[in-house]
Design an enzyme around this catalytic site. Sequence first.
Site, PDB file in Angstrom:
ATOM      1  N   ARG A  49       8.267   4.744   0.712  1.00 47.32           N
ATOM      2  CA  ARG A  49       7.161   3.705   0.653  1.00 47.32           C
ATOM      3  C   ARG A  49       6.026   4.175   1.460  1.00 47.32           C
ATOM      4  O   ARG A  49       6.091   5.514   1.901  1.00 47.32           O
ATOM      5  CB  ARG A  49       7.650   2.637   1.141  1.00 47.32           C
ATOM      6  CG  ARG A  49       8.436   2.786   2.574  1.00 47.32           C
ATOM      7  CD  ARG A  49       8.116   1.695   3.733  1.00 47.32           C
ATOM      8  NE  ARG A  49       6.563   1.643   3.982  1.00 47.32           N
ATOM      9  CZ  ARG A  49       5.781   2.458   4.964  1.00 47.32           C
ATOM     10  NH1 ARG A  49       6.469   3.639   5.352  1.00 47.32           N
ATOM     11  NH2 ARG A  49       4.695   2.266   5.076  1.00 47.32           N
ATOM     12  N   ASP A 240      -3.672   0.727   0.384  1.00 51.14           N
ATOM     13  CA  ASP A 240      -2.788   1.065  -1.022  1.00 51.14           C
ATOM     14  C   ASP A 240      -3.913   1.182  -2.232  1.00 51.14           C
ATOM     15  O   ASP A 240      -3.439   2.135  -2.966  1.00 51.14           O
ATOM     16  CB  ASP A 240      -1.946   0.077  -1.257  1.00 51.14           C
ATOM     17  CG  ASP A 240      -0.628  -0.048  -0.309  1.00 51.14           C
ATOM     18  OD1 ASP A 240      -0.899  -0.454   0.893  1.00 51.14           O
ATOM     19  OD2 ASP A 240       0.299   0.684  -0.781  1.00 51.14           O
TER      20      ASP A 240
HETATM   21  O1  MRU Z   1       5.163  -1.812   1.063  1.00 54.28           O
HETATM   22  P1  MRU Z   1       4.885  -0.535   1.899  1.00 54.28           P
HETATM   23  O2  MRU Z   1       5.850  -0.429   2.822  1.00 54.28           O
HETATM   24  O3  MRU Z   1       4.994   0.575   0.738  1.00 54.28           O
HETATM   25  O4  MRU Z   1       3.379  -0.779   2.283  1.00 54.28           O
HETATM   26  C1  MRU Z   1       2.778   0.448   2.659  1.00 54.28           C
HETATM   27  C2  MRU Z   1       1.291  -0.154   3.180  1.00 54.28           C
HETATM   28  O5  MRU Z   1       0.884  -1.229   3.034  1.00 54.28           O
HETATM   29  C3  MRU Z   1       0.443   1.012   3.988  1.00 54.28           C
HETATM   30  O6  MRU Z   1      -0.176   0.549   4.980  1.00 54.28           O
HETATM   31  C4  MRU Z   1      -0.197   1.780   2.872  1.00 54.28           C
HETATM   32  O7  MRU Z   1       0.528   2.205   1.992  1.00 54.28           O
HETATM   33  C5  MRU Z   1      -0.803   3.015   3.668  1.00 54.28           C
HETATM   34  S1  MRU Z   1      -0.049   4.549   4.035  1.00 54.28           S
HETATM   35  C6  MRU Z   1      -0.516   5.489   4.429  1.00 54.28           C
END
Ligand code: MRU
Length: 350
Positions: A49, A240
């Site tokens: 993730r 993201d």
């Molecule tokens: O649902 P996730 O755990 O994939 O969400 C991840 C995030 O929101 C992070 O803050 C984002 O991807 C930045 S990672 C460098």
Amino acid sequence: MPIQPIETVRWAGDAVRILDQRRLPGGEIYLECRKVQDLAEAIRTLAVRGAPAIGIAAAYGAALAALESRTGPGYEARIEASLDLLESTRPTAVNLFKAVSTQREILAGVAAAGGDAGSVFDALLAGADRMLEQDLEASRAMGRHGASLIRPGSRLLTHCNAGGLATGGLGTALAVFYEAWDRGLLSMAFADETRPLLQGSRLTSWELSRAGIPVTVLPDSAAAGLLASGAIDAVFTGADRIAANGDTANKLGTYPLALAAREAGVPFYVVAPLTTFDPETPDGDSIRIEQRDGGEVTHLAGVRTAPEGIDVYNPAFDVTPVRLISAFVCELGVLRDGPGYAMRMLTGER
Ligand code: MRU
């Protein structure tokens, strides 16, 4: 001593090897995905993730697809179908779509040149290796640029996990924490727990402790009060997807954190590589936000905590308006006037 990258996603001969983040901090268990289907499931269920990490995983998934499809006619179409499957896993992080699109171009280029299945595989694997290497380079640069914003003795707050686990191995927001620690600027890292999947308490605290950095975990709802009390000098998060106007999608809870930081007069920085900037999405309203299963909210560690049949609202991300963001940090430097410079570098406009 500089931090060693975490082996979040790597190629392992005939498989995509990922550190299974669903099992952390209980154990460092690696999954070897030998089928694109298994890798897609690993992305969907958050075994891997974080925006840059899922992009890199999908890029290696393209090489896996080439291995799976190497015999028989129509291998190109079968690889394309696997890429469609990888793209369908999670809608919000733009890194996934950019990585798949790059691999599609490589595939088309090799096929147009008459390359056989073996050369398609070699080219897709090399493409994924390049993305991993560029991500590590970008993390090092973001760490250096971000650390220039930090004064000695700082107490820094972060949300979710924007570290090595979310990237090729070093991080975005946490790359800044690592560099600040190395320079003796960081006195305490604070990590929001990050309901409902606990990326902060499970992953960020694991990652920072592993690096010897003192870390305090707090419930998300404690952050506003902590900021108001003057106990935090700056907030750093990842992203993201950063829209062309600078509105930024990140883990659910980032928007209220930015509001609380603004109210308390604390700077709020977004740290992300160019792969997370999306010139094609005009603003936050245009970002598709992933909705996740209600069971993530109605259950804790498999035990029901809400009545049967209750309705649930469970978006994985929220959007922070650009006006709440003090600056963006990317591999190009610190951008105090919004993301325009990064967007222009991506589109080639002057
Ligand atoms: O649902 P996730 O755990 O994939 O969400 C991840 C995030 O929101 C992070 O803050 C984002 O991807 C930045 S990672 C460098």
